[in-house]
Design an enzyme around this catalytic site. Sequence first.
Site, mmCIF file in Angstrom:
data_model
loop_
_atom_site.group_PDB
_atom_site.id
_atom_site.type_symbol
_atom_site.label_atom_id
_atom_site.label_comp_id
_atom_site.label_asym_id
_atom_site.label_seq_id
_atom_site.Cartn_x
_atom_site.Cartn_y
_atom_site.Cartn_z
ATOM 1 N N HIS A 155 -30.408 -24.960 32.692
ATOM 2 C CA HIS A 155 -29.983 -23.555 32.770
ATOM 3 C C HIS A 155 -28.473 -23.474 33.016
ATOM 4 O O HIS A 155 -27.839 -24.457 33.381
ATOM 5 C CB HIS A 155 -30.719 -22.819 33.893
ATOM 6 N N HIS A 156 -27.966 -22.262 32.910
ATOM 7 C CA HIS A 156 -26.539 -21.968 33.128
ATOM 8 C C HIS A 156 -26.099 -22.273 34.561
ATOM 9 O O HIS A 156 -26.908 -22.345 35.478
ATOM 10 C CB HIS A 156 -26.273 -20.494 32.806
ATOM 11 N N LYS A 159 -27.255 -20.091 37.850
ATOM 12 C CA LYS A 159 -28.637 -19.960 38.332
ATOM 13 C C LYS A 159 -28.734 -20.483 39.772
ATOM 14 O O LYS A 159 -28.208 -21.544 40.091
ATOM 15 C CB LYS A 159 -29.600 -20.721 37.409
ATOM 16 N N GLY A 165 -38.330 -21.509 37.869
ATOM 17 C CA GLY A 165 -39.705 -21.027 38.056
ATOM 18 C C GLY A 165 -40.586 -21.440 36.881
ATOM 19 O O GLY A 165 -41.778 -21.731 37.049
HETATM 20 P P1 NAD Z 1 -28.196 -11.864 38.325
HETATM 21 O O1 NAD Z 1 -27.649 -12.522 39.540
HETATM 22 O O2 NAD Z 1 -27.309 -11.655 37.137
HETATM 23 O O3 NAD Z 1 -28.801 -10.417 38.691
HETATM 24 C C1 NAD Z 1 -29.532 -10.140 39.851
HETATM 25 C C2 NAD Z 1 -29.203 -8.701 40.249
HETATM 26 O O4 NAD Z 1 -30.056 -8.315 41.328
HETATM 27 C C3 NAD Z 1 -27.746 -8.542 40.736
HETATM 28 O O5 NAD Z 1 -27.152 -7.443 40.082
HETATM 29 C C4 NAD Z 1 -27.915 -8.305 42.216
HETATM 30 O O6 NAD Z 1 -26.885 -7.465 42.762
HETATM 31 C C5 NAD Z 1 -29.270 -7.602 42.250
HETATM 32 N N1 NAD Z 1 -29.890 -7.595 43.562
HETATM 33 C C6 NAD Z 1 -29.843 -8.537 44.534
HETATM 34 N N2 NAD Z 1 -30.506 -8.121 45.637
HETATM 35 C C7 NAD Z 1 -31.026 -6.908 45.338
HETATM 36 C C8 NAD Z 1 -31.787 -5.959 46.063
HETATM 37 N N3 NAD Z 1 -32.136 -6.173 47.336
HETATM 38 N N4 NAD Z 1 -32.148 -4.814 45.456
HETATM 39 C C9 NAD Z 1 -31.765 -4.568 44.181
HETATM 40 N N5 NAD Z 1 -31.000 -5.409 43.449
HETATM 41 C C10 NAD Z 1 -30.636 -6.560 44.025
HETATM 42 O O7 NAD Z 1 -29.483 -12.716 37.928
HETATM 43 P P2 NAD Z 1 -30.323 -12.682 36.570
HETATM 44 O O8 NAD Z 1 -29.872 -13.781 35.687
HETATM 45 O O9 NAD Z 1 -30.364 -11.284 36.027
HETATM 46 O O10 NAD Z 1 -31.753 -13.123 37.117
HETATM 47 C C11 NAD Z 1 -32.414 -12.379 38.107
HETATM 48 C C12 NAD Z 1 -33.698 -13.096 38.485
HETATM 49 O O11 NAD Z 1 -34.571 -13.140 37.350
HETATM 50 C C13 NAD Z 1 -33.513 -14.560 38.919
HETATM 51 O O12 NAD Z 1 -34.450 -14.851 39.939
HETATM 52 C C14 NAD Z 1 -33.833 -15.346 37.656
HETATM 53 O O13 NAD Z 1 -34.260 -16.662 37.905
HETATM 54 C C15 NAD Z 1 -34.954 -14.496 37.097
HETATM 55 N N6 NAD Z 1 -35.183 -14.618 35.654
HETATM 56 C C16 NAD Z 1 -36.484 -14.557 35.246
HETATM 57 C C17 NAD Z 1 -36.788 -14.560 33.908
HETATM 58 C C18 NAD Z 1 -38.224 -14.364 33.473
HETATM 59 O O14 NAD Z 1 -38.511 -14.400 32.261
HETATM 60 N N7 NAD Z 1 -39.135 -14.138 34.411
HETATM 61 C C19 NAD Z 1 -35.771 -14.688 32.949
HETATM 62 C C20 NAD Z 1 -34.454 -14.771 33.394
HETATM 63 C C21 NAD Z 1 -34.158 -14.717 34.755
#
Ligand code: NAD
Length: 267
Positions: A155-156, A159, A165
């Site tokens: 991953h990037h 992460k 996961g």
């Molecule tokens: P990111 O860091 O770019 O975005 C996360 C966002 O959540 C940020 O804007 C942050 O400010 C916000 N945030 C943090 N705490 C919060 C809170 N209490 N309330 C509301 N917002 C809050 O990360 P991302 O790349 O967008 O990934 C987010 C999550 O999704 C990670 O856990 C990643 O591993 C997961 N993910 C899952 C999948 C999937 O298919 N299930 C795919 C990609 C990423």
Amino acid sequence: MLKIAVSGSSGRMGNRIIALSQESEELTLSGALEHKGHGDEGKDIGEVIGIGKIGVIVSSDIQDVTADADVIIDFSSPSGTIHALKLISDKPVPFVIGTTGFSKDEIEYIRLYAQKTPCVFAPNMSVGVNILLKVLDDIARVTGDDYDVEIVEAHHRLKKDAPSGTAMKMAQVLAAALGRNLDDTAVFERHGLIGERTKKEIGIQTIRAGDIVGEHTVLFGGLGERIEITHKASSRDTFARGALRAALWLRKQTPGLYDMQDVLGLK
Ligand code: NAD
């Protein structure tokens, strides 16, 4: 028309979910949630993500954001997800949880919450990875203990959790198919004079580099041959589209915890 609110709206995934929701004729965006003190609070989320005003203001008030939503799509952080679920537990709203990196206790809390309202919880929402999970189960049942199983994920650099996961979900599927307890057989790192590989270990290795969206390879190594299956995500839109599909699917479900295999009819 299904009304969705997005938690983690300013994040990489939140941005894409909101942008794609604007192209849908079945969904409308009713709320955008960020953590308290986030720089985008009070701004129009459309302007934040560069698609122009859409009339939805970024808020950190979970009750306010969820009041008008049929489903919350959450790609935030483990503490953010649990905090939100706790605050609305007396007025539960269906959740699509894409966030990864939860502890066992946090997963238990999600399970309890889902007894009250339908939720989808999946570490990877792409169609391809979920098909792959099914195929891995089939392969492992045939290869059994004669083939060594290794998972490599990349991953990037931004992460935060490791292994992904998705890699852990793959490991769980493989362990179940092989009749093993993952806690006893997972090997996350190798270094030094480690001795011969044990027959039942499931290796799970992590690479972090540049802007890799998400890559997973599962290797079944036998004597005289090996099988390697790889999934490569080239755009976050594959996860975002899966999350929107899960939200639409959820509206017809009864309370319970579902995953993308349920959404895609792969079970
Ligand atoms: P990111 O860091 O770019 O975005 C996360 C966002 O959540 C940020 O804007 C942050 O400010 C916000 N945030 C943090 N705490 C919060 C809170 N209490 N309330 C509301 N917002 C809050 O990360 P991302 O790349 O967008 O990934 C987010 C999550 O999704 C990670 O856990 C990643 O591993 C997961 N993910 C899952 C999948 C999937 O298919 N299930 C795919 C990609 C990423």
